[in-house]
Design an enzyme around this catalytic site. Sequence first.
Site, PDB file in Angstrom:
ATOM      1  N   PRO A  52       0.835  -1.210   0.000  1.00 23.36           N
ATOM      2  CA  PRO A  52       0.000   0.000   0.000  1.00 23.36           C
ATOM      3  C   PRO A  52       0.866   1.256   0.000  1.00 23.36           C
ATOM      4  CG  PRO A  52      -0.762  -1.575   1.649  1.00 23.36           C
ATOM      5  CD  PRO A  52       0.577  -2.047   1.184  1.00 23.36           C
ATOM      6  N   TYR A  53       0.458   2.248  -0.781  1.00 21.22           N
ATOM      7  CA  TYR A  53       1.249   3.458  -0.964  1.00 21.22           C
ATOM      8  C   TYR A  53       0.304   4.658  -0.975  1.00 21.22           C
ATOM      9  CZ  TYR A  53       4.929   6.396  -3.135  1.00 21.22           C
ATOM     10  OH  TYR A  53       5.868   7.359  -3.405  1.00 21.22           O
ATOM     11  N   GLY A  63       3.822   8.368  -0.013  1.00 21.12           N
ATOM     12  CA  GLY A  63       5.198   7.901  -0.150  1.00 21.12           C
ATOM     13  C   GLY A  63       6.192   8.625   0.728  1.00 21.12           C
ATOM     14  N   SER A 117       7.155   7.915   3.770  1.00 26.73           N
ATOM     15  CA  SER A 117       7.770   7.076   4.804  1.00 26.73           C
ATOM     16  C   SER A 117       9.266   7.351   4.926  1.00 26.73           C
ATOM     17  CB  SER A 117       7.559   5.596   4.479  1.00 26.73           C
ATOM     18  OG  SER A 117       8.336   4.773   5.327  1.00 26.73           O
ATOM     19  N   GLY A 173       0.102  -1.415   6.655  1.00 25.19           N
ATOM     20  CA  GLY A 173      -0.217  -2.152   5.437  1.00 25.19           C
ATOM     21  C   GLY A 173       0.088  -3.626   5.502  1.00 25.19           C
ATOM     22  N   VAL A 220      -5.495  -3.036   3.711  1.00 21.56           N
ATOM     23  CA  VAL A 220      -5.386  -1.749   3.034  1.00 21.56           C
ATOM     24  C   VAL A 220      -6.543  -0.873   3.498  1.00 21.56           C
ATOM     25  CG1 VAL A 220      -5.326  -0.551   0.815  1.00 21.56           C
ATOM     26  CG2 VAL A 220      -4.330  -2.847   1.025  1.00 21.56           C
ATOM     27  N   ARG A 244      17.467  19.189   3.553  1.00 24.15           N
ATOM     28  CA  ARG A 244      18.076  17.863   3.694  1.00 24.15           C
ATOM     29  C   ARG A 244      18.481  17.307   2.333  1.00 24.15           C
ATOM     30  NH1 ARG A 244      15.152  13.081   4.250  1.00 24.15           N
ATOM     31  NH2 ARG A 244      14.095  13.914   2.417  1.00 24.15           N
ATOM     32  N   TYR A 298      13.235  14.671  19.690  1.00 23.82           N
ATOM     33  CA  TYR A 298      13.485  14.480  18.259  1.00 23.82           C
ATOM     34  C   TYR A 298      14.887  15.017  17.984  1.00 23.82           C
ATOM     35  CZ  TYR A 298      11.992  14.602  13.266  1.00 23.82           C
ATOM     36  OH  TYR A 298      11.834  14.402  11.913  1.00 23.82           O
TER      37      TYR A 298
END
Length: 534
Positions: free
Chosen positions: A127-128, A131, A133, A262, A266, A391, A452
């Site tokens: 599953p996308y 994108g 991630s 996922g 889904v 970045r 973080y």
Amino acid sequence: MVATTTRSWWGWGVQEQALDAEEVSALERRVATLAAGHDLTAHEPPTPSDELLPPVRVTPPGSLEALCTSDPRERAAHTHGKAFRDVVRNLRGDLRNAPDLVARPRSERDVVELLDWCSTAGLAAIPYGGGSSVVGGVEPRFDDDLAGAVSIDLTGMDQVLEVDRTSRAARIQAGVLGPSLEAQLRPYDLTLRHFPQSFEFSSLGGWLATRAGGHFATVRTHIDDFTQAMRVVTPTGVVQSRRLPGSGAGPSPDRLFLGSEGALGVVTEAWMRLQRRPTHRAGASVRFTDFDRAVAAVREIAQSWLDPANCRLLDAAEAYLNAGTSVSGGVLVLGFESADHPVDDALRRAVEIGLAHGGTHAPPDVAAGAGSRDAPADAWRTAFLRMPYLRDALAQRSVIAETFETATTWQAFPALHAAVTLAATEALRSICGAGVVTCRFTHVYPDGPAPYYGVYAPGRWDGLVAQWDEIKAAVSEAILTHGGTITHHHAVGRDHRPWYDRQRPDPYAAALRGAKSALDPAGVLNPGVLVDRA
């Protein structure tokens, strides 16, 4: 006339928002200060082509052919997520794990048919959403006997289907990206108000699948808090939970799929709790000369139930690098908001707490309220939105620039922070020769913070991924050893699996494998994420 944009296949966001010449020049000057003599050659991404990608191994059945593509740019764009190591591999043309096909379902029926085909043919179904991630969660990276991989891109399912204004909720398709979702809710004067840093390029389904952290620093910190009901397609059937404000009827079905990445199904749509758009806002920043006293101030604010929407503590390095503010201890950025009542008193009390712990407060340029401006807060907010593009530019110039995050209790934080900072600093020194470690709190709770960390160091173009992986392993060991979680809001994916496997209780791991076996008997859903195939 509407301006057109081009989504970057190799890096963050859209090409038109990448750093301009002035920003690049300023960046290179900062790098030269950090690492004198570093090679600032900018490496450009290759053009995706069939020669650069592995051969396509599968052919879709006729009924699904119109949904699928093997276009090289589409395959390349769906190979990796958006972590530093993903960007570097894209720049180097390392697309060995590219999916064979990218499928774009237009309805839930399409998703059902795609999963039926993948289960029968032994194809990985990944599953996308947007994108975005950063943990290897959408990459077809697995060592298995599967015949191929299909990336199922849900962004064609992007509509708000129904709005319940009385209960203040909406039924929303999972593929909708953040800006489109908010635009569709705006006519109702409602908002989901879930704004992760990836908001512009991530989807509702992705937020649900990864238990994403969002806008609010306190109380409603994760997408879980806004989820009323979910609809999930699995290879063995469709799961639809009931719309309820709360229930004690056994373990929650939604809790099974929230954060399942996922691997169990889904997500196709969800009922989400909404809220009125805020009309009252107030913000300020408090500066500290001592980081420990700043931490104590944040703890008291978190335990006061003032519930600020923003309560981000930046250490001295973070404040200098990303807000242009020079302090010896840190800067606390505070923000309050409400759709119902003024929030000036809450802000005033939070500032008082900061001052009682040795902080200093410079009033904003105008009176506190919706129009108030605070220089450090504004500078950091602007930098926050530009960080992913920065970045990418650093990665092109062989500079390691990446983050990792965790959460722990207030009691355990001092030891964890010291250990993580030491591990990162020593790793940077031994691997890169030098480097900078920064820290900020993204979310805070009455019982602990979510720190973080940022890492910046000169790297070698031919060894950037290996260098980062070694640094990441060192800090991950420090996090786990000192009682933190391997991830607070970035999910597990494939990159965090070694530490996630050690963090979770063994009986729970067995139960998770049982759920995987029951819902995905062929083991085709996002193999390698959370659990291994049976």
